[in-house]
Design a protein around this motif. Structure first.
Motif, PDB file in Angstrom:
ATOM      1  N   GLY A  69       0.793  -1.253   0.275  1.00  0.00           N
ATOM      2  CA  GLY A  69       0.067   0.076   0.203  1.00  0.00           C
ATOM      3  C   GLY A  69       0.973   1.325   0.033  1.00  0.00           C
ATOM      4  O   GLY A  69       0.418   2.184  -0.853  1.00  0.00           O
ATOM      5  N   THR A  70       1.763   1.369   0.905  1.00  0.00           N
ATOM      6  CA  THR A  70       2.779   2.430   0.856  1.00  0.00           C
ATOM      7  C   THR A  70       3.524   2.809  -0.548  1.00  0.00           C
ATOM      8  O   THR A  70       3.613   3.870  -0.857  1.00  0.00           O
ATOM      9  N   THR A  71       4.127   1.803  -0.973  1.00  0.00           N
ATOM     10  CA  THR A  71       4.921   1.679  -2.305  1.00  0.00           C
ATOM     11  C   THR A  71       4.185   2.081  -3.394  1.00  0.00           C
ATOM     12  O   THR A  71       4.431   2.902  -4.170  1.00  0.00           O
ATOM     13  N   TRP A  72       2.629   1.486  -3.377  1.00  0.00           N
ATOM     14  CA  TRP A  72       1.924   2.049  -4.543  1.00  0.00           C
ATOM     15  C   TRP A  72       1.709   3.592  -4.308  1.00  0.00           C
ATOM     16  O   TRP A  72       1.435   4.064  -5.564  1.00  0.00           O
ATOM     17  N   ARG A  73       1.362   4.042  -3.156  1.00  0.00           N
ATOM     18  CA  ARG A  73       0.928   5.456  -3.044  1.00  0.00           C
ATOM     19  C   ARG A  73       2.190   6.254  -3.608  1.00  0.00           C
ATOM     20  O   ARG A  73       2.090   7.318  -4.227  1.00  0.00           O
ATOM     21  N   ASP A  74       3.604   5.633  -3.260  1.00  0.00           N
ATOM     22  CA  ASP A  74       4.677   6.619  -3.780  1.00  0.00           C
ATOM     23  C   ASP A  74       4.751   6.305  -5.575  1.00  0.00           C
ATOM     24  O   ASP A  74       5.050   7.459  -5.849  1.00  0.00           O
ATOM     25  N   LEU A  75       4.419   5.330  -5.875  1.00  0.00           N
ATOM     26  CA  LEU A  75       4.332   5.357  -7.384  1.00  0.00           C
ATOM     27  C   LEU A  75       3.139   6.133  -8.118  1.00  0.00           C
ATOM     28  O   LEU A  75       3.630   6.972  -8.972  1.00  0.00           O
ATOM     29  N   ILE A  76       2.258   6.362  -7.365  1.00  0.00           N
ATOM     30  CA  ILE A  76       1.009   6.900  -8.103  1.00  0.00           C
ATOM     31  C   ILE A  76       1.622   8.401  -7.911  1.00  0.00           C
ATOM     32  O   ILE A  76       1.254   9.375  -8.877  1.00  0.00           O
ATOM     33  N   ARG A  77       2.448   8.876  -6.804  1.00  0.00           N
ATOM     34  CA  ARG A  77       2.569  10.448  -6.861  1.00  0.00           C
ATOM     35  C   ARG A  77       3.797  10.821  -7.711  1.00  0.00           C
ATOM     36  O   ARG A  77       3.788  11.524  -8.310  1.00  0.00           O
ATOM     37  N   ALA A  78       4.502   9.572  -7.821  1.00  0.00           N
ATOM     38  CA  ALA A  78       5.689   9.750  -8.808  1.00  0.00           C
ATOM     39  C   ALA A  78       5.455   9.898 -10.214  1.00  0.00           C
ATOM     40  O   ALA A  78       5.679  10.669 -10.987  1.00  0.00           O
ATOM     41  N   ARG A  79       4.359   9.340 -10.666  1.00  0.00           N
ATOM     42  CA  ARG A  79       3.900   9.181 -11.669  1.00  0.00           C
ATOM     43  C   ARG A  79       2.948  10.124 -12.246  1.00  0.00           C
ATOM     44  O   ARG A  79       2.849  10.600 -13.379  1.00  0.00           O
ATOM     45  N   PHE A  80       2.027  10.390 -11.462  1.00  0.00           N
ATOM     46  CA  PHE A  80       0.880  11.410 -11.755  1.00  0.00           C
ATOM     47  C   PHE A  80       1.035  12.702 -10.977  1.00  0.00           C
ATOM     48  O   PHE A  80       0.229  13.481 -11.252  1.00  0.00           O
ATOM     49  N   GLY A  81       2.106  12.879 -10.095  1.00  0.00           N
ATOM     50  CA  GLY A  81       2.078  14.220  -9.201  1.00  0.00           C
ATOM     51  C   GLY A  81       1.857  15.332 -10.000  1.00  0.00           C
ATOM     52  O   GLY A  81       1.172  16.176  -9.771  1.00  0.00           O
ATOM     53  N   ASN A  82       2.934  15.473 -10.940  1.00  0.00           N
ATOM     54  CA  ASN A  82       3.191  16.714 -11.861  1.00  0.00           C
ATOM     55  C   ASN A  82       1.995  16.687 -12.703  1.00  0.00           C
ATOM     56  O   ASN A  82       1.915  17.985 -13.050  1.00  0.00           O
ATOM     57  N   ARG A  83       0.950  15.980 -12.986  1.00  0.00           N
ATOM     58  CA  ARG A  83      -0.213  16.004 -13.672  1.00  0.00           C
ATOM     59  C   ARG A  83      -1.226  16.606 -12.993  1.00  0.00           C
ATOM     60  O   ARG A  83      -2.572  17.106 -13.711  1.00  0.00           O
ATOM     61  N   VAL A  84      -1.315  16.708 -11.768  1.00  0.00           N
ATOM     62  CA  VAL A  84      -2.429  17.238 -11.021  1.00  0.00           C
ATOM     63  C   VAL A  84      -1.964  18.694 -10.437  1.00  0.00           C
ATOM     64  O   VAL A  84      -1.175  18.874  -9.445  1.00  0.00           O
ATOM     65  N   THR A  85      -2.583  19.416 -11.087  1.00  0.00           N
ATOM     66  CA  THR A  85      -2.382  20.963 -10.685  1.00  0.00           C
ATOM     67  C   THR A  85      -3.505  21.446 -10.263  1.00  0.00           C
ATOM     68  O   THR A  85      -4.800  21.518 -10.803  1.00  0.00           O
ATOM     69  N   ILE A  86      -3.579  22.349  -8.959  1.00  0.00           N
ATOM     70  CA  ILE A  86      -5.076  22.905  -8.596  1.00  0.00           C
ATOM     71  C   ILE A  86      -4.974  24.341  -8.661  1.00  0.00           C
ATOM     72  O   ILE A  86      -3.976  24.790  -8.189  1.00  0.00           O
ATOM     73  N   SER A  87      -5.907  24.868  -9.066  1.00  0.00           N
ATOM     74  CA  SER A  87      -5.898  26.222  -9.573  1.00  0.00           C
ATOM     75  C   SER A  87      -6.573  26.936  -8.307  1.00  0.00           C
ATOM     76  O   SER A  87      -7.386  26.535  -7.729  1.00  0.00           O
ATOM     77  N   GLU A  88      -6.103  28.280  -8.319  1.00  0.00           N
ATOM     78  CA  GLU A  88      -6.805  29.135  -7.027  1.00  0.00           C
ATOM     79  C   GLU A  88      -8.260  29.172  -7.493  1.00  0.00           C
ATOM     80  O   GLU A  88      -9.155  29.173  -6.232  1.00  0.00           O
ATOM     81  N   ALA A  89      -8.702  29.250  -8.885  1.00  0.00           N
ATOM     82  CA  ALA A  89     -10.185  29.223  -8.892  1.00  0.00           C
ATOM     83  C   ALA A  89     -10.992  28.231  -8.526  1.00  0.00           C
ATOM     84  O   ALA A  89     -11.957  28.176  -8.147  1.00  0.00           O
ATOM     85  N   GLU A  90     -10.249  26.887  -8.746  1.00  0.00           N
ATOM     86  CA  GLU A  90     -10.854  25.658  -8.256  1.00  0.00           C
ATOM     87  C   GLU A  90     -11.068  25.662  -6.774  1.00  0.00           C
ATOM     88  O   GLU A  90     -12.114  25.260  -6.025  1.00  0.00           O
ATOM     89  N   ILE A  91     -10.122  26.167  -5.829  1.00  0.00           N
ATOM     90  CA  ILE A  91     -10.058  26.294  -4.483  1.00  0.00           C
ATOM     91  C   ILE A  91     -11.292  27.131  -4.138  1.00  0.00           C
ATOM     92  O   ILE A  91     -11.900  26.710  -2.984  1.00  0.00           O
ATOM     93  N   ASP A  92     -11.319  28.222  -4.643  1.00  0.00           N
ATOM     94  CA  ASP A  92     -12.348  29.105  -4.645  1.00  0.00           C
ATOM     95  C   ASP A  92     -13.783  28.552  -4.599  1.00  0.00           C
ATOM     96  O   ASP A  92     -14.730  28.590  -4.042  1.00  0.00           O
ATOM     97  N   ARG A  93     -13.925  27.850  -5.875  1.00  0.00           N
ATOM     98  CA  ARG A  93     -15.197  27.211  -5.959  1.00  0.00           C
ATOM     99  C   ARG A  93     -15.437  26.000  -4.956  1.00  0.00           C
ATOM    100  O   ARG A  93     -16.607  25.637  -4.535  1.00  0.00           O
ATOM    101  N   ALA A  94     -14.515  25.257  -4.646  1.00  0.00           N
ATOM    102  CA  ALA A  94     -14.713  24.179  -3.727  1.00  0.00           C
ATOM    103  C   ALA A  94     -14.909  24.664  -2.519  1.00  0.00           C
ATOM    104  O   ALA A  94     -15.859  24.101  -1.536  1.00  0.00           O
TER     105      ALA A  94
END
Length: 405
Positions: A128-153
């Motif tokens: 479980g721990t290493t899978w989470r590390d893999l997901i962060r390494a593989r997809f972390g740069n693809r997940v960007t959160i804009s200020e507008a998204e935070i405002d709406r949330a």
């Protein structure tokens, strides 16, 4: 936090002393995943481990599925060259044990008394721990959160703020294993839709939901009524844009945003959703769909389903009360459209061989809490990473050679 169950600990200790027949068969294959074997011993260990934790999914079937998923995750982890450090492993084991208010040594000793090998605990946590590390390494740069998204949330989550409601269209395409590749190709084509009419035409042709006749068009609904994992995806869309295909069990889902607006009404949130799932053999065959339609006309509340499930295996009827974030994504999507006593028959299980008669039992309201921008951004990021992890695992399963004995 979980609690070790003393009665189960005692029962497990007795089970550990079972006769030689079990010992002779403990290394027999329960499943084969590509070139690796899941043994009966591993299945027995996983069931016992989960029961001791008082965790859901402690059946044989669920244990095998869990171990199959771990094999697939392990292959992806090895291919990526990820190797956890001994220090990291020890920290993860200590953290897991602390959930039961025990040290790692105390937790391991308690498991040993119940007949659970320390390797079972260690492998479960490391995967479980290493899978989470893999997901962060593989997809972390693809997940960007804009200020507008935070405002709406924040606007959607704050009990004193205006609520956000959305007009969404949906498509859920059945995708049993033998049709997975074809459906994936269709879904990619649909995701390129440029207009509401184009998306609706696809819905009428391919969707399995009750909204199919309306071209997948759903009425206005509060954003907070949507599954937590889906809310940030919808917020990230502009009108007429479509989500990437979302892999759910035996199906692929796509959503199009048609419109979005704020209202003066406070947002409603729910602490828990209660639902029942009655599994009907035959999948989406005309005969089973007709049986489901007949059943729908005979039940008004979830309790009515017990009469129809009587005399059948317990596994044909599940009734759960869960926080929205813990509900399986495909169930959550369908439940978001239902009022109490209403039913969906859009989903399947068992590789499409069982139709899910999904019924809304009730909702428990919750007052939203104050949250920081960092908490909101972290929540959105985690949901997206979780969705990407589910999609990757679904791809791994689709490409794998899996045989259950």
């Amino acid at each position: 936090m979980f609690k070790l169950k003393p009665a189960l600990l005692a029962a497990a200790c007795v089970a550990a002393l079972a006769g030689p027949a079990l010992a002779q068969n403990m290394f027999a294959p329960a499943a084969i995943v590509n070139d690796t074997v899941v043994t009966e011993f591993e299945v027995e260990q996983r069931i016992r481990f989960l029961k001791i934790l008082n965790a859901r999914g402690s059946t044989r079937k669920a244990a095998i599925e869990s171990l199959i998923n771990e094999r697939l995750r392990g292959e992806a982890i090895a291919e990526a060259g990820l190797r956890p450090t001994e220090e990291g492993i020890n920290e993860a084991l200590e953290e897991f044990a602390s959930r039961a208010n025990l040290t790692r040594a105390e937790f391991t000793a308690a498991l040993a008394r119940a007949g659970v090998e320390k390797e079972t605990f260690r492998d479960f946590v490391i995967n479980g721990t290493t899978w989470r590390d893999l997901i962060r390494a593989r997809f972390g740069n693809r997940v960007t959160i804009s200020e507008a998204e935070i405002d709406r949330a924040l606007s959607a989550q704050s009990s004193g703020s205006s609520n956000i409601r959305v007009l969404v269209s949906e498509i859920i395409i059945p995708a049993p294993p033998q049709q997975a590749a074809r459906v994936a190709s269709i879904a990619e084509q649909i995701s390129d839709s440029k207009s509401a009419n184009e998306f609706s035409n696809y819905a009428r042709q391919y969707s399995a939901t009750a909204s199919r006749g309306a071209g997948g068009r759903l009425p206005w609904q509060a954003l907070s009524d949507l599954p937590p994992s889906l809310q940030p995806l919808i917020l990230s869309l502009s009108p007429n844009e479509v989500t990437e295909p979302l892999n759910i069990p035996n199906a692929v889902a796509l959503f199009q945003l048609r419109d979005i607006e704020e209202t003066g009404k406070p947002a409603k949130t729910y602490a828990a959703i209660e639902y029942a799932a009655y599994y009907m053999a035959g999948g989406r065959s005309p005969e089973t769909l007709q049986q489901a339609a007949n059943l729908k006309a005979q039940v008004d509340v979830c309790d009515d389903l017990y009469a129809f499930a009587k005399g059948q295996p317990e596994s044909v009827l599940d009734r759960e009360t869960l926080p929205p974030s813990k509900i399986p994504q495909d169930f959550a999507i369908e439940l978001s459209k239902l009022d109490e006593g209403e039913v969906s028959t859009a989903l399947t299980r068992a590789d499409g061989q069982a139709l899910v008669f999904l019924m809304m039992c009730g909702k428990t309201a919750e007052q939203n809490a104050e949250v920081s921008r960092e908490d909101v951004a972290g929540s959105i990021r985690q949901r997206r990473l979780s969705g990407l992890a589910d999609s990757l695992l679904a791809e791994l399963r689709a490409d794998a050679r899996i045989s259950i004995k």
